[in-house]
Design an enzyme around this catalytic site. Structure first.
Site, PDB file in Angstrom:
ATOM      1  N   GLY A  13       0.770  -1.232   0.000  1.00  0.00           N
ATOM      2  CA  GLY A  13       0.000   0.000   0.000  1.00  0.00           C
ATOM      3  C   GLY A  13       0.802   1.284   0.000  1.00  0.00           C
ATOM      4  N   SER A  14       1.958   1.308  -0.684  1.00  0.00           N
ATOM      5  CA  SER A  14       2.717   2.567  -0.694  1.00  0.00           C
ATOM      6  C   SER A  14       2.045   3.609  -1.602  1.00  0.00           C
ATOM      7  CB  SER A  14       4.176   2.329  -1.099  1.00  0.00           C
ATOM      8  OG  SER A  14       4.288   2.023  -2.466  1.00  0.00           O
ATOM      9  N   MET A  92      -4.482  -7.171  -6.702  1.00  0.00           N
ATOM     10  CA  MET A  92      -4.100  -8.327  -7.519  1.00  0.00           C
ATOM     11  C   MET A  92      -5.295  -9.224  -7.811  1.00  0.00           C
ATOM     12  SD  MET A  92      -1.014  -7.569  -7.917  1.00  0.00           S
ATOM     13  CE  MET A  92      -0.207  -9.014  -8.587  1.00  0.00           C
ATOM     14  N   ARG A  93      -6.288  -8.660  -8.427  1.00  0.00           N
ATOM     15  CA  ARG A  93      -7.475  -9.458  -8.740  1.00  0.00           C
ATOM     16  C   ARG A  93      -8.072  -8.885 -10.019  1.00  0.00           C
ATOM     17  NH1 ARG A  93     -10.253 -14.094  -6.534  1.00  0.00           N
ATOM     18  NH2 ARG A  93     -12.314 -13.938  -7.434  1.00  0.00           N
ATOM     19  N   ASN A 109      -5.994   2.723 -12.519  1.00  0.00           N
ATOM     20  CA  ASN A 109      -4.985   1.771 -12.065  1.00  0.00           C
ATOM     21  C   ASN A 109      -3.615   2.401 -12.297  1.00  0.00           C
ATOM     22  OD1 ASN A 109      -3.883  -0.768 -11.198  1.00  0.00           O
ATOM     23  ND2 ASN A 109      -3.416  -1.236 -13.344  1.00  0.00           N
ATOM     24  N   HIS A 111       0.428   1.239 -13.127  1.00  0.00           N
ATOM     25  CA  HIS A 111       1.277   0.121 -13.539  1.00  0.00           C
ATOM     26  C   HIS A 111       2.711   0.639 -13.686  1.00  0.00           C
ATOM     27  CE1 HIS A 111       2.301  -3.738 -15.309  1.00  0.00           C
ATOM     28  NE2 HIS A 111       2.972  -3.095 -16.238  1.00  0.00           N
ATOM     29  N   GLU A 176       5.737   6.784  -9.283  1.00  0.00           N
ATOM     30  CA  GLU A 176       4.348   6.373  -9.043  1.00  0.00           C
ATOM     31  C   GLU A 176       3.716   7.251  -7.961  1.00  0.00           C
ATOM     32  OE1 GLU A 176       3.521   2.120  -8.647  1.00  0.00           O
ATOM     33  OE2 GLU A 176       5.518   1.681  -9.384  1.00  0.00           O
TER      34      GLU A 176
HETATM   35  C1  GRF Z   1       3.092  -0.807  -7.678  1.00  0.00           C
HETATM   36  O1  GRF Z   1       4.327  -0.941  -8.309  1.00  0.00           O
HETATM   37  C2  GRF Z   1       1.994  -0.603  -8.677  1.00  0.00           C
HETATM   38  O2  GRF Z   1       2.409   0.104  -9.806  1.00  0.00           O
HETATM   39  C3  GRF Z   1       1.645  -2.032  -9.062  1.00  0.00           C
HETATM   40  O3  GRF Z   1       1.742  -2.758  -7.870  1.00  0.00           O
HETATM   41  C4  GRF Z   1       2.656  -2.112  -6.994  1.00  0.00           C
HETATM   42  C5  GRF Z   1       1.931  -1.851  -5.719  1.00  0.00           C
HETATM   43  O4  GRF Z   1       2.768  -1.314  -4.735  1.00  0.00           O
HETATM   44  N1  GRF Z   1       0.340  -2.087  -9.676  1.00  0.00           N
HETATM   45  P1  GRF Z   1       2.144  -0.625  -3.455  1.00  0.00           P
HETATM   46  O5  GRF Z   1       1.242  -1.677  -2.792  1.00  0.00           O
HETATM   47  O6  GRF Z   1       1.377   0.566  -3.888  1.00  0.00           O
HETATM   48  O7  GRF Z   1       3.313  -0.286  -2.588  1.00  0.00           O
END
Ligand code: GRF
Length: 217
Positions: A13-14, A92-93, A109, A111, A176
């Site tokens: 959850g960063s 992850m679903r 989303n 990525h 991100e």
């Molecule tokens: C991130 O790299 C995001 O781009 C990908 O999954 C990772 C999740 O990281 N979809 P976090 O849980 O937000 O730290």
């Protein structure tokens, strides 16, 4: 009125934390009203709760392959909290086309690659094996196809010859955390429109600087 946002997570959850931090600013146009995890062991759940955000666990495992039943429960929780926008952040679903359609134009989303390059698993490994000199992260609207859909915002980093998947992931993660809150801001303030499957924004322009990699000397 601030738009009511739910963040869906499965892990650390960063990105969620970056969104929560940004939304704490008074002038931010969205409120993180809810964090939902489909996994009880997601570290992000506790982080969100510590930050005073409502959290709900909607475990996907008991539903097995019945995605529609899981989504019905998810939708019930989203409705209960009056959610208007969804941010997937390491969720992850996969969703059914029906759920995605229902949230068309209202679900984002993130990525960790410059889509449409390197969708799916191991994006940093894919980037290193391809030998790209620039990589980055993409915030996009969710469509039924995985890691595809109208691109709202991208941020780039230079890839060096010394990068490993870990060092590249770390640098991309910084991007991100910068672009997800900015992208949600644009969407929440109505500065985004979808035209023929392409996302256009009110600002419509980037930072204006070049990113060149590698430098010749
Ligand atoms: C991130 O790299 C995001 O781009 C990908 O999954 C990772 C999740 O990281 N979809 P976090 O849980 O937000 O730290």
């Amino acid at each position: 009125m601030k738009r009511r946002v739910a963040i869906l997570i499965s892990g650390r959850g960063s990105n969620m934390a970056a969104l929560i931090k940004a939304a704490a600013l008074e002038d931010y146009p969205a409120k993180i009203a809810l964090v939902i995890s489909n996994r009880a062991d997601a570290a992000g759940l506790e982080k969100a709760a510590t930050g005073g955000i409502a959290t709900v666990l909607v475990e996907s495992r008991p539903f097995g392959k019945d995605r529609a039943a899981f989504e019905a429960e998810l939708q019930r929780v989203l409705d209960q909290h009056g959610i208007e926008l969804i941010c997937l952040a390491g969720f992850m679903r996969l969703f059914t086309a029906g759920f995605v359609q229902r949230w068309h134009g209202r679900m984002l989303n993130i990525h960790p690659s410059l889509l449409p390059s390197f969708p799916g698993l191991d994006p940093h490994g894919q980037a290193l094996r391809a030998g790209v000199k620039i990589s980055g992260a993409t915030v996009h609207f969710v469509i039924p196809e995985t890691d595809a859909g109208p691109i709202l915002m991208q941020g780039a980093v230079a890839v060096s010859d010394h990068d490993t998947e870990e060092t590249l992931a770390e640098r991309v993660l910084e991007v991100e955390h910068r672009i997800y809150p900015d992208a949600l801001r644009l969407l929440a303030e109505g500065g985004v429109r979808l035209e023929d499957g392409v996302c256009k924004t009110a600002t419509g322009a980037g930072s204006g600087n070049f990113l060149i990699s590698p430098l010749a000397g």
